[in-house]
Motif scaffolding. Structure first.
Motif, PDB file in Angstrom:
ATOM      1  N   ALA A   1     -42.464  21.398  34.813  1.00  0.00           N
ATOM      2  CA  ALA A   1     -41.863  21.234  33.496  1.00  0.00           C
ATOM      3  C   ALA A   1     -40.388  21.590  33.569  1.00  0.00           C
ATOM      4  O   ALA A   1     -40.010  22.619  34.136  1.00  0.00           O
ATOM      5  CB  ALA A   1     -42.580  22.110  32.480  1.00  0.00           C
ATOM      6  N   GLY A   2     -39.539  20.736  33.004  1.00  0.00           N
ATOM      7  CA  GLY A   2     -38.108  21.002  33.011  1.00  0.00           C
ATOM      8  C   GLY A   2     -37.466  20.802  34.354  1.00  0.00           C
ATOM      9  O   GLY A   2     -36.373  21.301  34.598  1.00  0.00           O
TER      10      GLY A   2
ATOM     11  N   ILE B   1     -24.235  12.703  41.454  1.00  0.00           N
ATOM     12  CA  ILE B   1     -24.568  12.789  40.036  1.00  0.00           C
ATOM     13  C   ILE B   1     -25.575  13.924  39.882  1.00  0.00           C
ATOM     14  O   ILE B   1     -26.688  13.838  40.394  1.00  0.00           O
ATOM     15  CB  ILE B   1     -25.169  11.477  39.504  1.00  0.00           C
ATOM     16  CG1 ILE B   1     -24.196  10.313  39.752  1.00  0.00           C
ATOM     17  CG2 ILE B   1     -25.477  11.598  38.016  1.00  0.00           C
ATOM     18  CD1 ILE B   1     -24.775   8.951  39.407  1.00  0.00           C
ATOM     19  N   VAL B   2     -25.142  14.990  39.218  1.00  0.00           N
ATOM     20  CA  VAL B   2     -26.007  16.153  39.004  1.00  0.00           C
ATOM     21  C   VAL B   2     -26.541  16.087  37.583  1.00  0.00           C
ATOM     22  O   VAL B   2     -25.762  16.031  36.620  1.00  0.00           O
ATOM     23  CB  VAL B   2     -25.250  17.472  39.240  1.00  0.00           C
ATOM     24  CG1 VAL B   2     -26.146  18.665  38.916  1.00  0.00           C
ATOM     25  CG2 VAL B   2     -24.763  17.550  40.687  1.00  0.00           C
ATOM     26  N   VAL B   3     -27.857  16.093  37.469  1.00  0.00           N
ATOM     27  CA  VAL B   3     -28.509  16.041  36.162  1.00  0.00           C
ATOM     28  C   VAL B   3     -29.173  17.385  35.902  1.00  0.00           C
ATOM     29  O   VAL B   3     -29.965  17.872  36.718  1.00  0.00           O
ATOM     30  CB  VAL B   3     -29.559  14.915  36.107  1.00  0.00           C
ATOM     31  CG1 VAL B   3     -30.246  14.886  34.751  1.00  0.00           C
ATOM     32  CG2 VAL B   3     -28.902  13.565  36.408  1.00  0.00           C
ATOM     33  N   HIS B   4     -28.842  17.999  34.766  1.00  0.00           N
ATOM     34  CA  HIS B   4     -29.400  19.296  34.397  1.00  0.00           C
ATOM     35  C   HIS B   4     -30.631  19.110  33.513  1.00  0.00           C
ATOM     36  O   HIS B   4     -30.689  18.177  32.705  1.00  0.00           O
ATOM     37  CB  HIS B   4     -28.366  20.127  33.637  1.00  0.00           C
ATOM     38  CG  HIS B   4     -27.179  20.526  34.456  1.00  0.00           C
ATOM     39  ND1 HIS B   4     -26.920  21.836  34.801  1.00  0.00           N
ATOM     40  CD2 HIS B   4     -26.183  19.787  35.015  1.00  0.00           C
ATOM     41  CE1 HIS B   4     -25.809  21.889  35.514  1.00  0.00           C
ATOM     42  NE2 HIS B   4     -25.345  20.653  35.667  1.00  0.00           N
ATOM     43  N   PRO B   5     -31.602  20.002  33.620  1.00  0.00           N
ATOM     44  CA  PRO B   5     -32.726  19.958  32.677  1.00  0.00           C
ATOM     45  C   PRO B   5     -32.230  20.192  31.253  1.00  0.00           C
ATOM     46  O   PRO B   5     -31.161  20.772  31.030  1.00  0.00           O
ATOM     47  CB  PRO B   5     -33.623  21.118  33.140  1.00  0.00           C
ATOM     48  CG  PRO B   5     -33.193  21.436  34.523  1.00  0.00           C
ATOM     49  CD  PRO B   5     -31.735  21.093  34.595  1.00  0.00           C
ATOM     50  N   LEU B   6     -33.008  19.737  30.305  1.00  0.00           N
ATOM     51  CA  LEU B   6     -32.646  19.965  28.904  1.00  0.00           C
ATOM     52  C   LEU B   6     -32.511  21.450  28.613  1.00  0.00           C
ATOM     53  O   LEU B   6     -33.305  22.265  29.071  1.00  0.00           O
ATOM     54  CB  LEU B   6     -33.714  19.380  27.980  1.00  0.00           C
ATOM     55  CG  LEU B   6     -33.722  17.862  27.801  1.00  0.00           C
ATOM     56  CD1 LEU B   6     -34.923  17.446  26.960  1.00  0.00           C
ATOM     57  CD2 LEU B   6     -32.429  17.381  27.183  1.00  0.00           C
ATOM     58  N   LYS B   7     -31.480  21.790  27.845  1.00  0.00           N
ATOM     59  CA  LYS B   7     -31.261  23.171  27.436  1.00  0.00           C
ATOM     60  C   LYS B   7     -30.832  23.155  25.975  1.00  0.00           C
ATOM     61  O   LYS B   7     -29.789  22.588  25.638  1.00  0.00           O
ATOM     62  CB  LYS B   7     -30.187  23.837  28.301  1.00  0.00           C
ATOM     63  CG  LYS B   7     -29.979  25.316  27.990  1.00  0.00           C
ATOM     64  CD  LYS B   7     -28.964  25.937  28.945  1.00  0.00           C
ATOM     65  CE  LYS B   7     -28.775  27.414  28.657  1.00  0.00           C
ATOM     66  NZ  LYS B   7     -27.764  28.026  29.583  1.00  0.00           N
ATOM     67  N   GLY B   8     -31.640  23.753  25.124  1.00  0.00           N
ATOM     68  CA  GLY B   8     -31.332  23.732  23.698  1.00  0.00           C
ATOM     69  C   GLY B   8     -31.298  22.335  23.132  1.00  0.00           C
ATOM     70  O   GLY B   8     -30.552  22.054  22.186  1.00  0.00           O
ATOM     71  N   GLY B   9     -32.066  21.432  23.715  1.00  0.00           N
ATOM     72  CA  GLY B   9     -32.096  20.054  23.258  1.00  0.00           C
ATOM     73  C   GLY B   9     -30.970  19.196  23.775  1.00  0.00           C
ATOM     74  O   GLY B   9     -30.892  18.007  23.439  1.00  0.00           O
ATOM     75  N   ALA B  10     -30.064  19.757  24.596  1.00  0.00           N
ATOM     76  CA  ALA B  10     -28.896  19.026  25.089  1.00  0.00           C
ATOM     77  C   ALA B  10     -29.050  18.703  26.571  1.00  0.00           C
ATOM     78  O   ALA B  10     -29.693  19.434  27.338  1.00  0.00           O
ATOM     79  CB  ALA B  10     -27.622  19.836  24.868  1.00  0.00           C
ATOM     80  N   ARG B  11     -28.422  17.626  26.983  1.00  0.00           N
ATOM     81  CA  ARG B  11     -28.453  17.166  28.373  1.00  0.00           C
ATOM     82  C   ARG B  11     -27.042  17.180  28.950  1.00  0.00           C
ATOM     83  O   ARG B  11     -26.090  16.685  28.329  1.00  0.00           O
ATOM     84  CB  ARG B  11     -29.000  15.748  28.439  1.00  0.00           C
ATOM     85  CG  ARG B  11     -28.811  15.057  29.780  1.00  0.00           C
ATOM     86  CD  ARG B  11     -29.905  15.395  30.743  1.00  0.00           C
ATOM     87  NE  ARG B  11     -31.175  14.889  30.256  1.00  0.00           N
ATOM     88  CZ  ARG B  11     -32.335  15.449  30.546  1.00  0.00           C
ATOM     89  NH1 ARG B  11     -32.378  16.533  31.292  1.00  0.00           N
ATOM     90  NH2 ARG B  11     -33.471  14.936  30.079  1.00  0.00           N
ATOM     91  N   ARG B  12     -26.876  17.724  30.150  1.00  0.00           N
ATOM     92  CA  ARG B  12     -25.584  17.752  30.846  1.00  0.00           C
ATOM     93  C   ARG B  12     -25.709  16.944  32.143  1.00  0.00           C
ATOM     94  O   ARG B  12     -26.659  17.142  32.915  1.00  0.00           O
ATOM     95  CB  ARG B  12     -25.176  19.191  31.155  1.00  0.00           C
ATOM     96  CG  ARG B  12     -23.818  19.348  31.847  1.00  0.00           C
ATOM     97  CD  ARG B  12     -23.553  20.819  32.163  1.00  0.00           C
ATOM     98  NE  ARG B  12     -22.274  21.020  32.821  1.00  0.00           N
ATOM     99  CZ  ARG B  12     -21.146  21.293  32.196  1.00  0.00           C
ATOM    100  NH1 ARG B  12     -21.145  21.399  30.873  1.00  0.00           N
ATOM    101  NH2 ARG B  12     -20.031  21.466  32.864  1.00  0.00           N
ATOM    102  N   ILE B  13     -24.741  16.058  32.361  1.00  0.00           N
ATOM    103  CA  ILE B  13     -24.716  15.218  33.559  1.00  0.00           C
ATOM    104  C   ILE B  13     -23.312  15.274  34.140  1.00  0.00           C
ATOM    105  O   ILE B  13     -22.324  15.059  33.421  1.00  0.00           O
ATOM    106  CB  ILE B  13     -25.093  13.761  33.234  1.00  0.00           C
ATOM    107  CG1 ILE B  13     -26.488  13.702  32.581  1.00  0.00           C
ATOM    108  CG2 ILE B  13     -25.065  12.910  34.494  1.00  0.00           C
ATOM    109  CD1 ILE B  13     -26.828  12.338  32.025  1.00  0.00           C
ATOM    110  N   GLU B  14     -23.214  15.555  35.434  1.00  0.00           N
ATOM    111  CA  GLU B  14     -21.913  15.699  36.097  1.00  0.00           C
ATOM    112  C   GLU B  14     -21.758  14.640  37.188  1.00  0.00           C
ATOM    113  O   GLU B  14     -22.605  14.513  38.077  1.00  0.00           O
ATOM    114  CB  GLU B  14     -21.790  17.098  36.700  1.00  0.00           C
ATOM    115  CG  GLU B  14     -21.839  18.212  35.659  1.00  0.00           C
ATOM    116  CD  GLU B  14     -22.158  19.575  36.255  1.00  0.00           C
ATOM    117  OE1 GLU B  14     -22.517  19.625  37.454  1.00  0.00           O
ATOM    118  OE2 GLU B  14     -22.060  20.575  35.525  1.00  0.00           O
ATOM    119  N   PHE B  15     -20.660  13.894  37.108  1.00  0.00           N
ATOM    120  CA  PHE B  15     -20.310  12.895  38.112  1.00  0.00           C
ATOM    121  C   PHE B  15     -19.189  13.443  38.989  1.00  0.00           C
ATOM    122  O   PHE B  15     -18.258  14.083  38.488  1.00  0.00           O
ATOM    123  CB  PHE B  15     -19.812  11.614  37.447  1.00  0.00           C
ATOM    124  CG  PHE B  15     -20.840  10.878  36.629  1.00  0.00           C
ATOM    125  CD1 PHE B  15     -21.450   9.742  37.124  1.00  0.00           C
ATOM    126  CD2 PHE B  15     -21.183  11.315  35.351  1.00  0.00           C
ATOM    127  CE1 PHE B  15     -22.378   9.044  36.364  1.00  0.00           C
ATOM    128  CE2 PHE B  15     -22.111  10.633  34.587  1.00  0.00           C
ATOM    129  CZ  PHE B  15     -22.720   9.490  35.095  1.00  0.00           C
TER     130      PHE B  15
END
Length: 305
Positions: free
Chosen positions: A20-21, A152-166
């Motif tokens: 999960a996550g 491309i780094v994809v973060h798990p959801l945190k507080g309903g938000a998604r962070r993606i780094e290129f």
């Protein structure tokens, strides 16, 4: 790190069960699909869907999904067939001082994506790494113009938000490679994103609303994109920040008509990359639930990009 070696689809992180996550990835012949808890986060295109007609249409992200499954990007929209999800390209591409193609319109330049890998970490993040050759195919011989490595780094959801780094590094392989935006006052080029319903977007930077204009807008280090409360538009906001060689990009092309959004680098004047030297581009996308819906924007002019 697991190397992509098979054409058939398989789960790159199959050595361990999905948690999960936790971010995972699935490989197919023409794409890498990033997931969290079985839901697609984004798709990275590794091969053109129609290589005979559009050999340069790869090396971009589409679709990009909001956490509720809403598709936030468009690919090949009828109004601008060349625009494609989240992509990085330039109108002016010069090798040894000679114009060899147009990366924006995918003319004269294609990508040989020869290495793809995925790696997860203990925090549940997932990292795609893609290595590509820039091939000039506009002349009688194919020329190796640059080597690109994108993560491309994809973060798990945190507080309903998604962070993606290129993070993209372009290393020159010709004696001189130059990249420039459109050769006009707009100068658009670099990292761009074609969001759905751009005609309904409102823009904000440094806590202030920003108006779309024909020419680049000088604003803060990050730009926010939001849709007003209305049927058929996402209940999400998208934040974007960009850097070039470690320096924040603060010039923006903003569009309230059917077109893309762009953090402008380098602008109209081309940036020169000598053989063996590199250009590094970094972007962060943050997708958040819309807490306060913005008012509908006023109509704007319709420049073509």
């Amino acid at each position: 790190m697991r190397k992509a070696a098979l054409a058939a689809a398989f789960v790159l992180s199959a050595a361990t069960p999905a948690l999960a996550g936790r971010i995972d990835a699935v490989l197919s012949d023409d794409a890498l699909t990033v997931t969290e808890d079985g839901k697609t986060v984004l798709v990275y295109r590794t091969k053109p869907l129609d290589p005979a007609k559009e050999p340069g249409r790869s090396n971009y992200v589409h679709p990009l999904y909001a956490p509720d499954g809403t598709v936030l990007t468009e690919d090949r929209p009828a109004d601008h067939l060349h625009q494609r999800g989240a992509f990085w390209s330039w109108h002016q591409v010069l090798v040894d001082g000679k114009s060899i193609g147009d990366g924006w319109f995918m003319q004269g330049l294609s990508f040989n994506i020869h290495d793809r890998s995925f790696e997860g970490d203990g925090a549940g993040r997932g990292k795609l790494t893609i290595k590509a050759d820039w091939l000039v195919n506009s002349g009688p011989e194919v020329v190796y113009a640059a080597a690109e490595t994108t993560s491309i780094v994809v973060h798990p959801l945190k507080g309903g938000a998604r962070r993606i780094e290129f993070d993209t590094t372009i290393t020159g392989r010709a004696d001189s490679l130059a990249l420039g935006g459109s050769n006009d006052v707009k100068g658009y080029g670099g990292f761009s994103i074609r969001l759905i319903r751009p005609d309904a977007l409102v823009f904000g930077s440094d806590g202030k609303q920003v108006k779309a204009q024909n020419e680049p807008v000088e604003a803060g280090k990050a730009m926010g994109f939001a849709w007003p409360a209305a049927p058929g538009v996402p209940a999400w906001t998208v934040g974007l920040s960009c850097k070039a060689n470690g320096k924040p990009v603060t010039r923006w092309i903003l569009r309230n008509e059917l077109s893309m959004q762009n953090c402008v680098f380098p602008g109209r004047a081309p940036y020169v990359i000598k053989k063996g030297e590199s250009l590094r581009l970094q972007e962060t996308l943050v997708i958040r639930p819309a807490s306060k819906r913005a008012p509908a924007p006023a109509p704007a002019a319709k420049p073509k990009t």
